[in-house]
Motif scaffolding. Sequence first.
Motif, short mmCIF file in Angstrom:
data_model
loop_
_atom_site.label_atom_id
_atom_site.label_comp_id
_atom_site.label_asym_id
_atom_site.label_seq_id
_atom_site.Cartn_x
_atom_site.Cartn_y
_atom_site.Cartn_z
N CYS A 35 -15.94 -24.66 -8.44
CA CYS A 35 -15.63 -23.27 -8.07
C CYS A 35 -14.24 -22.85 -8.56
N CYS A 36 -13.46 -23.77 -9.10
CA CYS A 36 -12.12 -23.43 -9.60
C CYS A 36 -12.14 -23.11 -11.10
N HIS A 37 -13.30 -22.98 -11.68
CA HIS A 37 -13.41 -22.59 -13.09
C HIS A 37 -13.41 -21.08 -13.24
N HIS A 38 -13.53 -20.38 -12.10
CA HIS A 38 -13.68 -18.93 -12.17
C HIS A 38 -12.36 -18.23 -11.87
N GLY A 39 -12.24 -17.02 -12.36
CA GLY A 39 -11.10 -16.20 -11.98
C GLY A 39 -11.30 -15.73 -10.55
N VAL A 40 -10.25 -15.72 -9.76
CA VAL A 40 -10.39 -15.40 -8.34
C VAL A 40 -9.87 -14.00 -8.06
N LEU A 41 -10.71 -13.20 -7.45
CA LEU A 41 -10.27 -11.86 -7.04
C LEU A 41 -9.29 -11.99 -5.88
N LEU A 42 -8.18 -11.26 -5.99
CA LEU A 42 -7.17 -11.29 -4.93
C LEU A 42 -7.21 -9.96 -4.18
N TYR A 43 -7.37 -10.01 -2.88
CA TYR A 43 -7.25 -8.79 -2.08
C TYR A 43 -5.77 -8.48 -1.92
N LEU A 56 4.29 -14.05 -9.80
CA LEU A 56 2.97 -13.48 -10.11
C LEU A 56 2.75 -13.24 -11.60
N ASN A 57 3.83 -13.09 -12.37
CA ASN A 57 3.70 -12.64 -13.76
C ASN A 57 2.70 -13.43 -14.58
N ASP A 58 2.82 -14.76 -14.57
CA ASP A 58 1.92 -15.58 -15.37
C ASP A 58 0.57 -15.80 -14.71
N ALA A 59 0.55 -15.71 -13.39
CA ALA A 59 -0.64 -16.16 -12.66
C ALA A 59 -1.70 -15.08 -12.46
N VAL A 60 -1.28 -13.83 -12.49
CA VAL A 60 -2.20 -12.75 -12.08
C VAL A 60 -2.48 -11.81 -13.23
N LYS A 61 -3.71 -11.37 -13.29
CA LYS A 61 -4.10 -10.43 -14.33
C LYS A 61 -4.89 -9.29 -13.69
N ARG A 66 -8.22 -4.11 -10.45
CA ARG A 66 -8.19 -5.13 -9.40
C ARG A 66 -7.40 -6.33 -9.90
N ASP A 67 -6.88 -7.12 -8.97
CA ASP A 67 -6.04 -8.26 -9.33
C ASP A 67 -6.83 -9.56 -9.23
N PHE A 68 -6.70 -10.39 -10.26
CA PHE A 68 -7.39 -11.68 -10.30
C PHE A 68 -6.37 -12.77 -10.63
N VAL A 69 -6.61 -13.98 -10.13
CA VAL A 69 -5.87 -15.14 -10.65
C VAL A 69 -6.41 -15.40 -12.05
N ARG A 85 -11.54 -23.61 -19.99
CA ARG A 85 -10.60 -22.87 -19.14
C ARG A 85 -10.92 -23.10 -17.66
N ALA A 86 -9.91 -22.89 -16.87
CA ALA A 86 -10.09 -23.00 -15.41
C ALA A 86 -8.99 -22.17 -14.75
N CYS A 87 -9.03 -22.12 -13.44
CA CYS A 87 -8.05 -21.32 -12.68
C CYS A 87 -6.62 -21.77 -13.00
N TYR A 88 -5.74 -20.82 -13.11
CA TYR A 88 -4.32 -21.06 -13.39
C TYR A 88 -3.74 -22.10 -12.43
N PHE A 89 -4.19 -22.11 -11.19
CA PHE A 89 -3.60 -22.99 -10.18
C PHE A 89 -4.28 -24.35 -10.07
N LEU A 90 -5.31 -24.58 -10.88
CA LEU A 90 -5.95 -25.90 -10.84
C LEU A 90 -5.08 -26.89 -11.60
N ARG A 91 -4.59 -27.91 -10.88
CA ARG A 91 -3.69 -28.88 -11.50
C ARG A 91 -4.48 -29.91 -12.30
N ASP A 92 -3.78 -30.64 -13.15
CA ASP A 92 -4.42 -31.68 -13.97
C ASP A 92 -5.09 -32.75 -13.12
#
Length: 169
Positions: A35-43, A56-61, A66-69, A85-92
Motif C-alpha cells: 500500500c506504500c507504492h501509491h501516492g497518498v491523498l492528504l486532507y 513539505l517542498n520535496d514531499a508533497v505535490k 488536492r495535495d498528495f505525498v 517508484r514508491a511513496c516518498y516516505f517509504l524508507r529503504d
Amino acid sequence: MVIEPTRIEVHPDCEAVVEFDPELTFECVPDCTWCCHHGVLLYGEDLRELAQREPLNDAVKQLRSRDFVRREEKDRDEHVDIDDRACYFLRDDGLCALHAEHDWKPTRCSVFPLEVHVEHDDIHVSIREEAHAHCEGLDVSERRLVDHLNAFLPRLLWELDDPTTKIEL
Ligand code: SF4
Ligand code: SF4
C-alpha cells in the motif's frame, strides 16, 4: 456468503456501516509495503500535521487542487511498484519514515486495507478490492478488524465533506 451490513459506533457519535465479514482479521505484515507504492491523498488536517514534522517542498505535490505525498523512484528491487517508484516516505528498510520517526501517518494510510464511501450521508466501510489480491495482512492473525475500527478510521473522516477513499495519485 452474503454479508449483512452492520452499523457500528467507531468513535462517540460517529457510526460506520460495515460491509465486510465481521470475522475478517488483519495484522500488517512489515515486509509487504504494497500500500506504500501509491501516492497518498492528504486532507487539510494531514497537511498541517505533516508540516509540523517534515519539510513539505520535496514531499508533497498538488494535483487537481488536492495535495498528495509524492511518489519517487527508489533505487531498490524491493518495496517498489513496477515503475520502481514508491511513496516518498517509504524508507529503504521498508518502514514508513513518518511512522517510525514521528509515530504518525496520514489518515489515508491508516484506512488501508479498508475503503470508505458515503451513502445517504452514512460512512460505509468495505475491504478495498485490490487488498484481497495484494494486502498480505488479511486473515493472518486473531485481530478482528471490526474490533479495532477506530484505529483504521480516524475521527477526521466524519468531519470531511467527502471522506471517499477512491482518490489516488
Ligand atoms: S498492503 Fe496490507 S499488509 Fe501490506 S503494508 Fe499495506 S496494510 Fe500492511
Ligand atoms: S506515508 Fe508512510 S504509510 Fe503512508 S504510504 Fe507513505 S510510507 Fe506508506
